[in-house]
Design an enzyme around this catalytic site. Structure first.
Site, short mmCIF file in Angstrom:
data_model
loop_
_atom_site.label_atom_id
_atom_site.label_comp_id
_atom_site.label_asym_id
_atom_site.label_seq_id
_atom_site.Cartn_x
_atom_site.Cartn_y
_atom_site.Cartn_z
N GLU A 257 0.82 -1.22 0.00
CA GLU A 257 0.00 0.00 0.00
C GLU A 257 0.85 1.27 0.00
OE1 GLU A 257 -0.82 -2.65 1.83
OE2 GLU A 257 -2.86 -3.15 1.19
N HIS B 48 -10.68 -4.47 10.41
CA HIS B 48 -11.34 -4.40 9.10
C HIS B 48 -12.68 -3.67 9.17
CE1 HIS B 48 -8.40 -7.26 7.66
NE2 HIS B 48 -8.93 -7.20 6.46
#
Lengths: 326, 354
Positions: free
Chosen positions: A60, A129
């Protein structure tokens, strides 16, 4: 008007912008051959090829920064995070580079990049998450933050975000991809950033909100209506730039406000909006402004605890009654 | 500068021919390195009297890297660096005056005084900064490489970094991507042996030139104190990369003659004074080139003195320019935060700008 899902509206926006501008490319994990983890980029690889729809490694920091460098050099990247939870790995590139390069260089460089992906609490995904991440991107001057709640807003705002010359964190509602709504069929449907949308007109109390919580606000307003209370729902749509005029207008109309968000309370968008209201519309208030937020805890997994942590229709209704002293 | 070097190479004639460097280029490299040395000394002086604030990292001792690498680039090629980048910015084409005024925080600075010593940017010169977070420039360089390939341009991007950077995660992420997509990026590690005050081998197991092995990127190592070797090495390598050969990793073996920044001691806790003096004596890049050019009879003492005087004049003029340049107007505080001010909505929230 065409009826389509939030997912398809985003897909149309990407397709149209890539078609319009050859400098636009999409990069992220699983965006090409897999059609996107949430299928937002479905079919784009076939249309635009693997130079413009690019599967990235799970890096990322690396691919977000690659997008920033490409934007500095003149391209208009769309970087997809599989979810914004993973964008924390790239925060140095988003905050220290993308958001500051224009300023540090005295305006020599613009960084027209869109970071997009799902955001916000989901269903039993646990603490890492399942969280609303917008505060991190809101906090730094130099980054715009957009949070569409409907298919039409998703399409119109994504097109505007891609065309914007600044970095934009375009934060999609993770639970909204299947949500259906009407989308105008005009050739180039763009919604400018910084314009809030009154999703429901009312006169007794204002629920100001952004993103997925718009739908909770609308449900709460239905419930309040059955009890004889007319709630107004103001969807900010983008939280930087922020439509302060629309906020002040609804405060002046109802004199009572609840801010609803599924992010944590400390220093969030709601805290900022409350601050603006007390600074600029103090005399119009008939009650303190209340906030309904995610509980100030990491998201628990257990179903009952998760339900307690999230903002609910009941909590919104309760807060609205409280500011009405009912 | 060190006394005349008596090593056999310096005495050997035809050193220029062996490196494929013309006398003209060699003299230009000398003039450039002298400028970088005198520029940095002037910055040091200005810092000492409070004209320059904050952190200020000097490149003294490492000038051959800036001169020898950037000399081989085309004007349209890109360079990007970390925070020890004044000389590289000048090498890439930003005027010494605009760099010095940036260090002074004045409107005449290349970024209007908003960047400072660590953030020198020159869009027109294709010098993309000036980055303060160790390794933060590596993804950007990779993105520039992506843009070159995406647009089908016949260009390269040189990404400078210090030795400590190879232990940052972004370095590994980006070398992998550059390899997968065969991007025209040359990652240049200026190994001056210390990441601030920590010796590289105290915190690292594997040598720098092995760090690209997992990504199948060719690596090389060159004496970064010998500008002719550096120039020759990059001259060949850049053309390979420009021709579509994919990325490269290069270690430039060098040494910093000053402290990590102006706030740090030159020696003491982490390296001895003797060590620094030995390097200054044996591996001063300007002295090394001087001896090579003396041996070649393409330079004499008088000419060298004239060249040095020219360098000193440019550095002094840069400082005078910076000193005479005004501070930014207060209005500049809010300028350039946003490239695009949207027609709707509020962007500033401090109550002063609505």
């Amino acid at each position: 008007m065409a009826t389509m899902t939030y997912r398809d509206a985003l897909n149309e926006a990407l397709r149209e912008e890539m078609d319009r501008d050859p400098d636009v490319f999409l990069m992220g994990e699983e965006v090409a051959e897999y059609d996107g983890a949430y299928k937002v980029s479905k079919g784009l690889l076939d249309v635009f090829g693997d130079q413009r729809v690019v599967d990235a490694p799970i890096s990322e920091l690396g691919f977000a920064g690659l997008g920033v460098g490409a934007a500095m050099a003149g391209l208009r990247p769309v970087i997809e995070f599989m979810t914004f939870n993973f964008a924390y790995l790239a925060l140095d590139q988003i905050i220290n580079n993308a958001s500051k390069l224009c300023y540090m260089s005295g305006g020599q460089f613009k960084v027209p990049i869109t970071f997009r992906g799902p955001n916000g609490p989901a269903l039993q995904l646990g603490a890492q998450h399942s969280q609303a991440c917008e505060t991190y991107f809101l906090h730094a001057p130099g980054c715009k933050v957009v949070t569409p709640a409907t298919p039409a807003d998703a399409k119109g705002l994504l097109k505007a975000s891609i065309r914007d010359d600044d970095p934009v964190a375009f934060m999609e509602g993770e639970l909204l991809y299947n949500f259906k709504g009407e989308v105008p069929e005009e050739d180039d449907f763009v919604i400018p950033l910084g314009v809030a949308d009154l999703k429901r007109v009312g006169s007794d109390v204002s629920i100001i909100t952004h993103g997925k919580m718009v739908h909770v606000a609308l449900q709460a307003a239905d419930k309040l209506e059955s009890e004889g209370i007319e709630a107004e729902v103001l969807d900010l749509r983008s939280i930087r730039p922020l439509d302060v005029d629309a906020i002040l207008e609804t405060v002046q109309k109802t004199n009572r406000v609840v801010y609803l968000e599924d992010s944590w309370p400390y220093a969030g968008a709601g805290a900022q909006v409350v601050s603006i209201i007390q600074e600029e519309a103090f005399d119009h208030l008939d009650a303190p402004v209340l906030r309904v937020t995610q509980a100030d805890v990491p998201m628990p997994y257990a179903k009952n605890l998760e339900a307690l942590a999230k903002p609910s229709v009941e909590r919104v209704v309760g807060s609205c009654k409280k500011v009405l002293y009912r | 500068m060190a006394k005349t070097n008596t090593s056999s190479e310096a005495k050997t004639k035809d050193v220029l021919a062996r490196h494929g460097v013309t006398a003209k280029i060699a003299l230009e490299l000398m003039q450039e390195m002298l400028l970088y040395r005198r520029f940095e000394e002037k910055a040091e002086e200005s810092y000492a009297i409070g004209k320059i604030g904050g952190f200020c990292h000097l490149h003294i001792g490492q000038e051959a890297g800036a001169a020898g690498v950037i000399k081989v680039l085309q004007p349209e090629d890109y360079a990007i660096s970390a925070y020890r980048s004044h000389t590289q910015a000048i090498a890439k084409g930003i005027s010494p005056k605009a760099v010095m005024a940036e260090l002074y925080g004045r409107v005449g600075g290349v970024s209007g005084g908003k960047g400072g010593s660590m953030h020198v940017f020159g869009r027109d010169a294709r010098f993309f900064g000036g980055h303060g977070i160790v390794g933060g420039q590596i993804p950007l360089a990779t993105g520039i490489g992506w843009k070159i390939k995406y647009s089908g341009e016949n260009l390269v991007c040189v990404c400078f970094m210090g030795d400590a950077t190879v232990n940052q995660g972004g370095f590994h992420e980006c070398l992998n991507m550059a390899a997968v997509w065969e991007l025209p990026v040359i990652y240049v590690v200026e190994n001056n042996e210390y990441g601030m005050g920590t010796a590289f081998d105290r915190v690292s197991k594997a040598e720098i030139s092995t760090r690209s092995v997992p990504f199948d990127i060719p690596a090389s190592s060159v004496n970064g104190q010998d500008v002719l070797s550096t120039f020759e090495h990059f001259h060949n390598l850049t053309e390979e990369v420009r021709g579509g050969g994919g990325p490269r990793l290069v270690e430039l073996r060098t040494y910093r003659f000053r402290g990590h920044s102006m706030s740090d001691p030159v020696s003491g806790t982490y390296r001895s004074t003797e060590e620094v003096e030995r390097h200054k004596e044996e591996s001063d890049p300007i002295a090394i080139l001087r001896d090579q050019l003396f041996a070649e009879d393409v330079l004499d003492r008088d000419t060298l003195q004239e060249m040095d005087a020219t360098a000193k004049t440019i550095a002094a003029e840069a400082a005078d320019f910076a000193d005479a340049s005004p501070m930014p107007e207060p209005d500049a505080l809010y300028e350039n935060v946003w490239a695009e001010t949207n027609a709707h909505g509020r962007l500033f929230f401090d109550g002063q700008r609505t």
